[in-house]
Design a protein around this motif. Structure first.
Motif, PDB file in Angstrom:
ATOM      1  N   MET A 152       0.812  -1.220   0.000  1.00 22.28           N
ATOM      2  CA  MET A 152       0.000   0.000   0.000  1.00 22.28           C
ATOM      3  C   MET A 152       0.842   1.265   0.000  1.00 22.28           C
ATOM      4  SD  MET A 152      -3.186  -0.517  -0.348  1.00 22.28           S
ATOM      5  CE  MET A 152      -3.788   1.103   0.149  1.00 22.28           C
ATOM      6  N   ARG A 153       2.108   1.159   0.368  1.00 23.35           N
ATOM      7  CA  ARG A 153       2.951   2.351   0.454  1.00 23.35           C
ATOM      8  C   ARG A 153       3.559   2.747  -0.889  1.00 23.35           C
ATOM      9  NH1 ARG A 153       2.275  -0.692   4.260  1.00 23.35           N
ATOM     10  NH2 ARG A 153       3.519  -2.339   3.294  1.00 23.35           N
ATOM     11  N   ARG A 154       3.389   1.899  -1.895  1.00 28.65           N
ATOM     12  CA  ARG A 154       3.951   2.195  -3.214  1.00 28.65           C
ATOM     13  C   ARG A 154       3.047   1.630  -4.288  1.00 28.65           C
ATOM     14  NH1 ARG A 154       9.662  -0.614  -2.703  1.00 28.65           N
ATOM     15  NH2 ARG A 154       8.289  -2.108  -1.670  1.00 28.65           N
ATOM     16  N   SER A 155       2.896   2.356  -5.381  1.00 26.96           N
ATOM     17  CA  SER A 155       2.296   1.778  -6.578  1.00 26.96           C
ATOM     18  C   SER A 155       3.421   1.170  -7.418  1.00 26.96           C
ATOM     19  CB  SER A 155       1.544   2.847  -7.377  1.00 26.96           C
ATOM     20  OG  SER A 155       2.416   3.898  -7.748  1.00 26.96           O
ATOM     21  N   GLU A 156       3.044   0.301  -8.348  1.00 27.66           N
ATOM     22  CA  GLU A 156       4.049  -0.363  -9.175  1.00 27.66           C
ATOM     23  C   GLU A 156       3.611  -0.376 -10.629  1.00 27.66           C
ATOM     24  OE1 GLU A 156       7.057  -4.190  -8.969  1.00 27.66           O
ATOM     25  OE2 GLU A 156       5.467  -3.969  -7.477  1.00 27.66           O
ATOM     26  N   VAL A 157       4.592  -0.362 -11.514  1.00 28.32           N
ATOM     27  CA  VAL A 157       4.347  -0.343 -12.948  1.00 28.32           C
ATOM     28  C   VAL A 157       5.158  -1.469 -13.580  1.00 28.32           C
ATOM     29  CG1 VAL A 157       4.496   1.026 -15.056  1.00 28.32           C
ATOM     30  CG2 VAL A 157       4.002   2.159 -12.876  1.00 28.32           C
ATOM     31  N   TYR A 158       4.520  -2.276 -14.417  1.00 20.52           N
ATOM     32  CA  TYR A 158       5.176  -3.392 -15.094  1.00 20.52           C
ATOM     33  C   TYR A 158       5.218  -3.135 -16.596  1.00 20.52           C
ATOM     34  CZ  TYR A 158       5.326  -7.139 -11.493  1.00 20.52           C
ATOM     35  OH  TYR A 158       5.613  -7.930 -10.415  1.00 20.52           O
ATOM     36  N   LEU A 159       6.415  -3.121 -17.171  1.00 22.52           N
ATOM     37  CA  LEU A 159       6.582  -3.178 -18.628  1.00 22.52           C
ATOM     38  C   LEU A 159       6.968  -4.602 -18.993  1.00 22.52           C
ATOM     39  CD1 LEU A 159       7.179  -2.155 -21.571  1.00 22.52           C
ATOM     40  CD2 LEU A 159       9.527  -1.812 -20.776  1.00 22.52           C
ATOM     41  N   TYR A 160       6.139  -5.264 -19.803  1.00 19.09           N
ATOM     42  CA  TYR A 160       6.479  -6.591 -20.293  1.00 19.09           C
ATOM     43  C   TYR A 160       7.193  -6.448 -21.641  1.00 19.09           C
ATOM     44  CZ  TYR A 160       3.511  -8.660 -16.695  1.00 19.09           C
ATOM     45  OH  TYR A 160       2.968  -9.047 -15.494  1.00 19.09           O
ATOM     46  N   PHE A 161       8.324  -7.116 -21.796  1.00 20.00           N
ATOM     47  CA  PHE A 161       9.060  -7.042 -23.057  1.00 20.00           C
ATOM     48  C   PHE A 161       9.699  -8.396 -23.371  1.00 20.00           C
ATOM     49  CE2 PHE A 161      12.076  -5.784 -19.797  1.00 20.00           C
ATOM     50  CZ  PHE A 161      13.301  -6.310 -20.184  1.00 20.00           C
ATOM     51  N   ASP A 162      10.245  -8.495 -24.567  1.00 20.88           N
ATOM     52  CA  ASP A 162      10.761  -9.767 -25.085  1.00 20.88           C
ATOM     53  C   ASP A 162       9.665 -10.839 -25.053  1.00 20.88           C
ATOM     54  OD1 ASP A 162      13.157  -8.598 -25.610  1.00 20.88           O
ATOM     55  OD2 ASP A 162      14.274  -9.595 -24.016  1.00 20.88           O
ATOM     56  N   VAL A 163       8.431 -10.399 -25.338  1.00 19.02           N
ATOM     57  CA  VAL A 163       7.302 -11.317 -25.490  1.00 19.02           C
ATOM     58  C   VAL A 163       7.156 -11.594 -26.982  1.00 19.02           C
ATOM     59  CG1 VAL A 163       4.839 -11.703 -25.087  1.00 19.02           C
ATOM     60  CG2 VAL A 163       6.168 -10.315 -23.460  1.00 19.02           C
ATOM     61  N   ASP A 164       7.320 -12.828 -27.400  1.00 19.02           N
ATOM     62  CA  ASP A 164       7.217 -13.168 -28.817  1.00 19.02           C
ATOM     63  C   ASP A 164       5.852 -12.764 -29.361  1.00 19.02           C
ATOM     64  OD1 ASP A 164       6.428 -15.417 -30.997  1.00 19.02           O
ATOM     65  OD2 ASP A 164       8.587 -15.021 -31.050  1.00 19.02           O
ATOM     66  N   ALA A 165       5.815 -12.382 -30.637  1.00 18.46           N
ATOM     67  CA  ALA A 165       4.577 -11.882 -31.240  1.00 18.46           C
ATOM     68  C   ALA A 165       3.433 -12.887 -31.168  1.00 18.46           C
ATOM     69  CB  ALA A 165       4.828 -11.485 -32.696  1.00 18.46           C
ATOM     70  N   ALA A 166       3.749 -14.163 -31.137  1.00 17.70           N
ATOM     71  CA  ALA A 166       2.705 -15.188 -31.092  1.00 17.70           C
ATOM     72  C   ALA A 166       2.276 -15.518 -29.665  1.00 17.70           C
ATOM     73  CB  ALA A 166       3.190 -16.460 -31.775  1.00 17.70           C
ATOM     74  N   HIS A 167       2.899 -14.885 -28.671  1.00 17.33           N
ATOM     75  CA  HIS A 167       2.625 -15.218 -27.277  1.00 17.33           C
ATOM     76  C   HIS A 167       2.039 -14.020 -26.523  1.00 17.33           C
ATOM     77  CE1 HIS A 167       4.494 -19.222 -27.229  1.00 17.33           C
ATOM     78  NE2 HIS A 167       5.302 -18.718 -28.144  1.00 17.33           N
ATOM     79  N   ARG A 168       1.536 -14.292 -25.332  1.00 17.18           N
ATOM     80  CA  ARG A 168       0.959 -13.264 -24.470  1.00 17.18           C
ATOM     81  C   ARG A 168       1.288 -13.561 -23.009  1.00 17.18           C
ATOM     82  NH1 ARG A 168       0.631 -11.373 -28.735  1.00 17.18           N
ATOM     83  NH2 ARG A 168      -1.095 -10.245 -29.745  1.00 17.18           N
ATOM     84  N   VAL A 169       1.152 -12.532 -22.172  1.00 16.72           N
ATOM     85  CA  VAL A 169       1.270 -12.681 -20.723  1.00 16.72           C
ATOM     86  C   VAL A 169      -0.088 -12.398 -20.101  1.00 16.72           C
ATOM     87  CG1 VAL A 169       2.351 -11.819 -18.605  1.00 16.72           C
ATOM     88  CG2 VAL A 169       3.704 -12.016 -20.703  1.00 16.72           C
ATOM     89  N   MET A 170      -0.533 -13.258 -19.186  1.00 21.05           N
ATOM     90  CA  MET A 170      -1.761 -13.033 -18.432  1.00 21.05           C
ATOM     91  C   MET A 170      -1.369 -12.349 -17.123  1.00 21.05           C
ATOM     92  SD  MET A 170      -3.516 -14.473 -20.732  1.00 21.05           S
ATOM     93  CE  MET A 170      -3.084 -15.565 -22.090  1.00 21.05           C
ATOM     94  N   HIS A 171      -1.597 -11.056 -17.052  1.00 19.64           N
ATOM     95  CA  HIS A 171      -1.217 -10.271 -15.878  1.00 19.64           C
ATOM     96  C   HIS A 171      -2.370 -10.285 -14.877  1.00 19.64           C
ATOM     97  CE1 HIS A 171       0.666  -6.951 -13.625  1.00 19.64           C
ATOM     98  NE2 HIS A 171      -0.560  -6.481 -13.496  1.00 19.64           N
ATOM     99  N   MET A 172      -2.111 -10.812 -13.688  1.00 17.60           N
ATOM    100  CA  MET A 172      -3.136 -10.898 -12.655  1.00 17.60           C
ATOM    101  C   MET A 172      -3.144  -9.638 -11.808  1.00 17.60           C
ATOM    102  SD  MET A 172      -2.601 -14.850 -11.439  1.00 17.60           S
ATOM    103  CE  MET A 172      -3.935 -14.704 -10.234  1.00 17.60           C
ATOM    104  N   MET A 173      -4.344  -9.203 -11.409  1.00 17.55           N
ATOM    105  CA  MET A 173      -4.471  -7.962 -10.640  1.00 17.55           C
ATOM    106  C   MET A 173      -5.690  -8.056  -9.732  1.00 17.55           C
ATOM    107  SD  MET A 173      -6.101  -5.341 -13.459  1.00 17.55           S
ATOM    108  CE  MET A 173      -6.370  -4.128 -12.170  1.00 17.55           C
ATOM    109  N   GLY A 174      -5.845  -7.042  -8.868  1.00 18.34           N
ATOM    110  CA  GLY A 174      -7.000  -6.951  -7.990  1.00 18.34           C
ATOM    111  C   GLY A 174      -6.695  -7.369  -6.571  1.00 18.34           C
ATOM    112  N   PRO A 175      -7.643  -7.162  -5.640  1.00 16.55           N
ATOM    113  CA  PRO A 175      -7.492  -7.698  -4.285  1.00 16.55           C
ATOM    114  C   PRO A 175      -7.409  -9.221  -4.329  1.00 16.55           C
ATOM    115  CG  PRO A 175      -9.283  -6.091  -4.403  1.00 16.55           C
ATOM    116  CD  PRO A 175      -8.891  -6.387  -5.808  1.00 16.55           C
TER     117      PRO A 175
END
Length: 276
Positions: A197-220
């Motif tokens: 709670m004392r910090r927000s965070e930012v994620y840059l995803y890179f080196d992800v192949d064009a045919a692939h994806r990342v499922m980023h989980m979020m929320g409480p």
């Protein structure tokens, strides 16, 4: 500069997929030959990219900042996730290869980005927060960073964490920045998850192949959602939200934080069994 206004934990459960993506995901960075910037009202974060091709690109101030120049009241972190390039800060040149990181001090008046090759341009990721003190502009090379090895093949999360801008590395006011590289055969990051709670965070995803994806989980922990993320896209994580992800292949991500403190270990862990 596009403005992002964060939803709180009360509004969040009622949001559609499109609303979640519009609020928490930055999809339009890293345009060749351009600097792109976004202003997030959470911790007054500025997220951006610079991809110089034929000509160098100069970081300009914007009307939203009400500043004479971009770093008048701000510090800036720069991570190169592309080809060889350089950043010139008030006349001093810093050559950045892929995964080299630069800290730009508050008060730096002119920041210019260039690529060594038009065919393989540098791709500079930018992350900025307000700063109340001046720390020296400095660079750290990828080869000089000492990795922290975590995870295991058995749990699909064998990875190396590299801390660049932090209390024990490049000095800053509130910006903390580094990146994580997952090994082949591993695809989970930051699992078990946590919040801070004392910090927000930012994620840059890179080196992800064009045919692939990342499922980023979020929320409480008891109200999780996910964002489907492609290469060089950014997820914004408020303090009340977990931030973890799993890819359809291994990948890399840059993590950056700003807020109350710079203690990397200041986090509240969440047991996997408590996730819903």
């Amino acid at each position: 500069m596009k403005l992002y206004q964060m939803a709180d934990a009360v509004r969040y459960p009622r949001m559609t997929t499109a609303e979640l993506r519009e609020t928490f995901l930055l999809e339009e960075l890293f345009r060749p030959g351009a600097i792109d910037l976004a202003y997030v009202d959470l911790d007054r974060t500025v997220i951006g990219s610079a991809v110089p091709t034929i000509s160098p690109l100069t970081l300009e101030t914007t009307s939203e900042l009400r500043a004479e120049y971009f770093c008048e009241r701000r510090e800036l972190g720069v991570l190169n996730v592309g080809g060889k390039g350089s950043v010139v800060v008030d006349g001093k040149t810093f050559a950045l290869d892929k995964l080299d990181c630069l800290y730009v001090a508050r008060g730096s008046k002119e920041v210019t980005f260039a690529s060594e090759s038009e065919g393989a341009p540098a791709a500079f990721y930018l992350l900025s927060y307000p700063a109340h003190a001046v720390h020296p502009t400095a660079m750290v090379k990828f080869a000089d960073l000492e990795p922290v090895k975590l995870g295991a093949i058995e749990t699909c999360n064998k990875r190396s964490i590299y801390k660049a801008i932090h209390a024990g590395g490049l000095k800053s006011c509130q910006l903390v920045m580094g990146f994580t590289l997952l090994e082949a055969g591993s695809n989970w990051n930051t699992m078990p998850p946590h919040v801070h709670m004392r910090r927000s965070e930012v994620y840059l995803y890179f080196d992800v192949d064009a045919a692939h994806r990342v499922m980023h989980m979020m929320g409480p922990k008891d109200e999780t959602r996910h964002l489907v993320i492609a290469d060089k896209q950014v997820a914004v994580s408020p303090g009340w939200s977990i931030h973890a992800g799993v890819g359809t292949s291994n990948y890399a991500f840059c993590w950056g934080m700003g807020g109350e403190n710079q203690d990397y270990s200041d986090m509240d862990g969440i047991a996997i069994a408590d996730l819903k």
